[in-house]
Design a protein around this motif. Structure first.
Motif, PDB file in Angstrom:
ATOM      1  N   CYS A   1       0.859  -1.183   0.000  1.00  0.00           N
ATOM      2  CA  CYS A   1       0.000   0.000   0.000  1.00  0.00           C
ATOM      3  C   CYS A   1       0.894   1.230   0.000  1.00  0.00           C
ATOM      4  O   CYS A   1       1.783   1.353   0.854  1.00  0.00           O
ATOM      5  N   ARG A   2       0.671   2.142  -0.929  1.00  0.00           N
ATOM      6  CA  ARG A   2       1.520   3.328  -1.000  1.00  0.00           C
ATOM      7  C   ARG A   2       1.196   4.347   0.078  1.00  0.00           C
ATOM      8  O   ARG A   2       1.937   5.283   0.289  1.00  0.00           O
ATOM      9  N   TYR A   3       0.054   4.170   0.769  1.00  0.00           N
ATOM     10  CA  TYR A   3      -0.300   5.097   1.842  1.00  0.00           C
ATOM     11  C   TYR A   3       0.204   4.629   3.199  1.00  0.00           C
ATOM     12  O   TYR A   3       0.937   5.326   3.872  1.00  0.00           O
ATOM     13  N   CYS A   4      -0.219   3.444   3.622  1.00  0.00           N
ATOM     14  CA  CYS A   4       0.127   3.002   4.975  1.00  0.00           C
ATOM     15  C   CYS A   4       1.323   2.056   5.010  1.00  0.00           C
ATOM     16  O   CYS A   4       1.821   1.741   6.079  1.00  0.00           O
ATOM     17  N   GLY A   5       1.774   1.549   3.848  1.00  0.00           N
ATOM     18  CA  GLY A   5       2.935   0.674   3.798  1.00  0.00           C
ATOM     19  C   GLY A   5       2.638  -0.785   4.084  1.00  0.00           C
ATOM     20  O   GLY A   5       3.561  -1.603   4.127  1.00  0.00           O
ATOM     21  N   ALA A   6       1.359  -1.141   4.268  1.00  0.00           N
ATOM     22  CA  ALA A   6       1.009  -2.552   4.506  1.00  0.00           C
ATOM     23  C   ALA A   6       1.526  -3.394   3.347  1.00  0.00           C
ATOM     24  O   ALA A   6       1.464  -2.989   2.188  1.00  0.00           O
ATOM     25  N   GLU A   7       2.061  -4.563   3.655  1.00  0.00           N
ATOM     26  CA  GLU A   7       2.679  -5.417   2.629  1.00  0.00           C
ATOM     27  C   GLU A   7       2.196  -6.845   2.784  1.00  0.00           C
ATOM     28  O   GLU A   7       1.982  -7.318   3.891  1.00  0.00           O
ATOM     29  N   SER A   8       2.036  -7.515   1.636  1.00  0.00           N
ATOM     30  CA  SER A   8       1.652  -8.929   1.658  1.00  0.00           C
ATOM     31  C   SER A   8       2.158  -9.607   0.397  1.00  0.00           C
ATOM     32  O   SER A   8       2.513  -8.947  -0.574  1.00  0.00           O
ATOM     33  N   ALA A   9       2.199 -10.906   0.432  1.00  0.00           N
ATOM     34  CA  ALA A   9       2.577 -11.677  -0.752  1.00  0.00           C
ATOM     35  C   ALA A   9       1.389 -11.685  -1.707  1.00  0.00           C
ATOM     36  O   ALA A   9       0.239 -11.770  -1.275  1.00  0.00           O
ATOM     37  N   PRO A  10       1.648 -11.580  -3.008  1.00  0.00           N
ATOM     38  CA  PRO A  10       0.528 -11.584  -3.950  1.00  0.00           C
ATOM     39  C   PRO A  10      -0.094 -12.978  -4.047  1.00  0.00           C
ATOM     40  O   PRO A  10       0.620 -13.985  -4.015  1.00  0.00           O
ATOM     41  N   PRO A  11      -1.421 -13.065  -4.149  1.00  0.00           N
ATOM     42  CA  PRO A  11      -2.051 -14.375  -4.302  1.00  0.00           C
ATOM     43  C   PRO A  11      -1.759 -14.922  -5.700  1.00  0.00           C
ATOM     44  O   PRO A  11      -1.466 -14.167  -6.623  1.00  0.00           O
ATOM     45  N   GLU A  12      -1.792 -16.228  -5.850  1.00  0.00           N
ATOM     46  CA  GLU A  12      -1.570 -16.831  -7.164  1.00  0.00           C
ATOM     47  C   GLU A  12      -2.827 -16.827  -8.010  1.00  0.00           C
ATOM     48  O   GLU A  12      -2.762 -16.890  -9.226  1.00  0.00           O
ATOM     49  N   THR A  13      -3.978 -16.766  -7.349  1.00  0.00           N
ATOM     50  CA  THR A  13      -5.243 -16.726  -8.078  1.00  0.00           C
ATOM     51  C   THR A  13      -6.079 -15.546  -7.604  1.00  0.00           C
ATOM     52  O   THR A  13      -5.936 -15.081  -6.470  1.00  0.00           O
ATOM     53  N   CYS A  14      -6.953 -15.074  -8.459  1.00  0.00           N
ATOM     54  CA  CYS A  14      -7.841 -13.964  -8.148  1.00  0.00           C
ATOM     55  C   CYS A  14      -8.851 -14.405  -7.093  1.00  0.00           C
ATOM     56  O   CYS A  14      -9.520 -15.427  -7.264  1.00  0.00           O
ATOM     57  N   PRO A  15      -8.972 -13.640  -6.003  1.00  0.00           N
ATOM     58  CA  PRO A  15      -9.922 -14.017  -4.958  1.00  0.00           C
ATOM     59  C   PRO A  15     -11.381 -13.960  -5.435  1.00  0.00           C
ATOM     60  O   PRO A  15     -12.237 -14.635  -4.887  1.00  0.00           O
ATOM     61  N   SER A  16     -11.659 -13.179  -6.474  1.00  0.00           N
ATOM     62  CA  SER A  16     -13.034 -13.058  -6.981  1.00  0.00           C
ATOM     63  C   SER A  16     -13.413 -14.166  -7.944  1.00  0.00           C
ATOM     64  O   SER A  16     -14.443 -14.802  -7.797  1.00  0.00           O
ATOM     65  N   CYS A  17     -12.559 -14.386  -8.977  1.00  0.00           N
ATOM     66  CA  CYS A  17     -12.935 -15.333 -10.037  1.00  0.00           C
ATOM     67  C   CYS A  17     -12.136 -16.630 -10.017  1.00  0.00           C
ATOM     68  O   CYS A  17     -12.464 -17.574 -10.718  1.00  0.00           O
ATOM     69  N   GLY A  18     -11.034 -16.675  -9.260  1.00  0.00           N
ATOM     70  CA  GLY A  18     -10.223 -17.882  -9.202  1.00  0.00           C
ATOM     71  C   GLY A  18      -9.229 -18.016 -10.341  1.00  0.00           C
ATOM     72  O   GLY A  18      -8.485 -18.985 -10.405  1.00  0.00           O
ATOM     73  N   GLY A  19      -9.187 -17.015 -11.255  1.00  0.00           N
ATOM     74  CA  GLY A  19      -8.251 -17.061 -12.377  1.00  0.00           C
ATOM     75  C   GLY A  19      -6.819 -16.836 -11.932  1.00  0.00           C
ATOM     76  O   GLY A  19      -6.559 -16.215 -10.898  1.00  0.00           O
ATOM     77  N   LEU A  20      -5.870 -17.364 -12.721  1.00  0.00           N
ATOM     78  CA  LEU A  20      -4.451 -17.168 -12.411  1.00  0.00           C
ATOM     79  C   LEU A  20      -4.076 -15.707 -12.579  1.00  0.00           C
ATOM     80  O   LEU A  20      -4.505 -15.050 -13.525  1.00  0.00           O
ATOM     81  N   LEU A  21      -3.270 -15.207 -11.666  1.00  0.00           N
ATOM     82  CA  LEU A  21      -2.803 -13.827 -11.734  1.00  0.00           C
ATOM     83  C   LEU A  21      -1.387 -13.800 -12.289  1.00  0.00           C
ATOM     84  O   LEU A  21      -0.523 -14.557 -11.863  1.00  0.00           O
ATOM     85  N   ASP A  22      -1.166 -12.917 -13.238  1.00  0.00           N
ATOM     86  CA  ASP A  22       0.154 -12.719 -13.815  1.00  0.00           C
ATOM     87  C   ASP A  22       0.394 -11.217 -13.861  1.00  0.00           C
ATOM     88  O   ASP A  22      -0.070 -10.539 -14.779  1.00  0.00           O
TER      89      ASP A  22
END
Length: 169
Positions: free
Chosen positions: A19-40
Motif C-alpha cells: 500500500c503506498r499510503y500506509c505501507g502494509a505489505e503482503s505476498a501476492p495471491p496466485e489466483t484472483c480471490p473473486s474469479c479464481g483465475g491465475l494472476l500474472d
C-alpha cells in the motif's frame, strides 16, 4: 489495501503487494480471490520501464533523493520525484527531456481535482526541463482537454475551463 481501501501496488523484485499510503505489505495471491483465475502481474511500472531502458544505457530509479550530476544517464522518476521539483524541493538540475508515461492514470482517479493535480505535476517538472528541452506525454486520449492545454502551455485556459466545469457541478 485492507486498511486504506485503495489498490495495492505490485513490486516485482520483492514479489510483494504494498500500500503506498500506509505501507502494509503482503505476498501476492496466485489466483484472483473473486474469479479464481491465475494472476500474472503485468504493466508498465517503474521496475518494468527500468528493465526496458537498461538496454539503452545506465538507468537510475529515483524518488525523493537529490540527483547526481552524472552525464549521459536516464532517470526514471516517480510521482514522489515530482514532489522534489516543487518549490522548496531538492531537484535542482535541468533535464533535456522529460516523459510522463501513462499520463492518463492522472485522469482515471475518482477525484474532481485529478486534472488540476496532473497539470500541477506537469508544470513542476516542466520547470526542471532546460529551455530547449522537450516533454512527452504518453496518452491514449491525446484530445483530452488537459493535454490540449499542456501542448500549448495554456495554464489560464486550463483554469478557466476547469473552473467553468466546477461551477456547473
Amino acid at each position: 489495501c485492507g486498511r486504506c481501501g485503495i489498490p495495492l501496488e505490485f513490486y516485482r523484485r520483492e514479489k510483494a503487494l504494498r500500500c503506498r499510503y500506509c505501507g502494509a505489505e503482503s505476498a501476492p495471491p496466485e489466483t484472483c480471490p473473486s474469479c479464481g483465475g491465475l494472476l500474472d502481474p503485468v504493466g508498465a511500472g517503474v521496475e518494468r520501464i527500468e528493465e526496458e531502458l537498461k538496454s539503452i544505457g545506465p538507468v537510475e530509479v529515483r524518488d525523493d533523493k537529490a540527483l547526481s550530476e552524472d552525464e549521459g544517464r536516464l532517470v526514471i522518476g516517480t510521482k514522489r520525484l515530482s514532489k522534489s521539483a516543487e518549490p522548496g524541493g531538492n531537484l535542482s538540475e535541468k533535464f533535456s527531456l522529460a516523459a510522463f508515461l501513462n499520463a492518463d492514470s492522472y485522469l482515471n482517479v475518482p477525484d474532481f481535482r485529478a486534472a488540476e493535480k496532473a497539470i500541477r505535476d506537469a508544470v513542476y517538472i516542466a520547470e526542471k526541463v532546460a529551455p530547449n528541452g522537450e516533454i512527452f506525454f504518453q496518452t491514449r486520449n491525446p484530445g483530452a482537454s488537459l493535454f490540449r492545454h499542456l501542448r500549448m502551455f495554456d495554464l489560464k485556459g486550463f483554469y478557466r475551463e476547469e473552473l467553468g466545469m466546477r461551477k456547473e457541478l
